[in-house]
Write a protein that holds these residues in place. Structure first.
Motif, PDB file in Angstrom:
ATOM      1  N   GLU A  57       0.840  -1.189   0.000  1.00 35.60           N
ATOM      2  CA  GLU A  57       0.000   0.000   0.000  1.00 35.60           C
ATOM      3  C   GLU A  57       0.875   1.239   0.000  1.00 35.60           C
ATOM      4  O   GLU A  57       1.815   1.352   0.776  1.00 35.60           O
ATOM      5  N   ASP A  58       0.544   2.168  -0.887  1.00 36.97           N
ATOM      6  CA  ASP A  58       1.249   3.447  -0.980  1.00 36.97           C
ATOM      7  C   ASP A  58       0.185   4.512  -1.208  1.00 36.97           C
ATOM      8  O   ASP A  58      -0.422   4.566  -2.268  1.00 36.97           O
ATOM      9  N   PRO A  75      -3.612   8.951  -5.515  1.00 38.99           N
ATOM     10  CA  PRO A  75      -4.930   8.291  -5.524  1.00 38.99           C
ATOM     11  C   PRO A  75      -5.104   7.396  -6.752  1.00 38.99           C
ATOM     12  O   PRO A  75      -5.790   7.746  -7.707  1.00 38.99           O
ATOM     13  N   MET A  76      -4.451   6.251  -6.738  1.00 33.37           N
ATOM     14  CA  MET A  76      -4.540   5.337  -7.877  1.00 33.37           C
ATOM     15  C   MET A  76      -4.390   3.900  -7.416  1.00 33.37           C
ATOM     16  O   MET A  76      -3.924   3.642  -6.313  1.00 33.37           O
ATOM     17  N   VAL A  77      -4.804   2.990  -8.278  1.00 29.99           N
ATOM     18  CA  VAL A  77      -4.657   1.564  -8.015  1.00 29.99           C
ATOM     19  C   VAL A  77      -3.930   0.947  -9.199  1.00 29.99           C
ATOM     20  O   VAL A  77      -4.238   1.238 -10.348  1.00 29.99           O
ATOM     21  N   ALA A  78      -2.959   0.095  -8.924  1.00 28.26           N
ATOM     22  CA  ALA A  78      -2.240  -0.613  -9.979  1.00 28.26           C
ATOM     23  C   ALA A  78      -2.263  -2.100  -9.675  1.00 28.26           C
ATOM     24  O   ALA A  78      -2.081  -2.505  -8.530  1.00 28.26           O
ATOM     25  N   VAL A  79      -2.504  -2.905 -10.694  1.00 31.16           N
ATOM     26  CA  VAL A  79      -2.522  -4.353 -10.546  1.00 31.16           C
ATOM     27  C   VAL A  79      -1.566  -4.939 -11.574  1.00 31.16           C
ATOM     28  O   VAL A  79      -1.667  -4.652 -12.761  1.00 31.16           O
TER      29      VAL A  79
END
Length: 65
Positions: free
Chosen positions: A35-36, A40-44
């Motif tokens: 978690e960082d 405000p983003m999500v990376a997969v």
């Protein structure tokens, strides 16, 4: 004006400490979570080990399923 180049740092001098959580599900899937909250983003990222290199001796074709 001559081109500008970034100074190279030898890899041996670089210290990286990224906290993460690692878990293996009952089906063998390995999860690595970090978690960082700086953006405000999500990376997969998905890495799948498939191909003849990962086949067991005497069992061909299963790595591609």
């Amino acid at each position: 004006m001559p081109p500008r180049h970034a100074a190279a740092t030898p890899a041996a001098d670089v210290k990286v400490d990224i906290p993460f959580t690692k878990a293996t599900l009952p089906n063998g899937l390995t999860l690595i979570l970090h978690e960082d909250h700086t953006l405000p983003m999500v990376a997969v990222n998905t890495i799948v080990k498939v191909g003849s290199r990962f086949e067991e001796t005497g069992r061909t074709g299963f790595a591609h399923l």
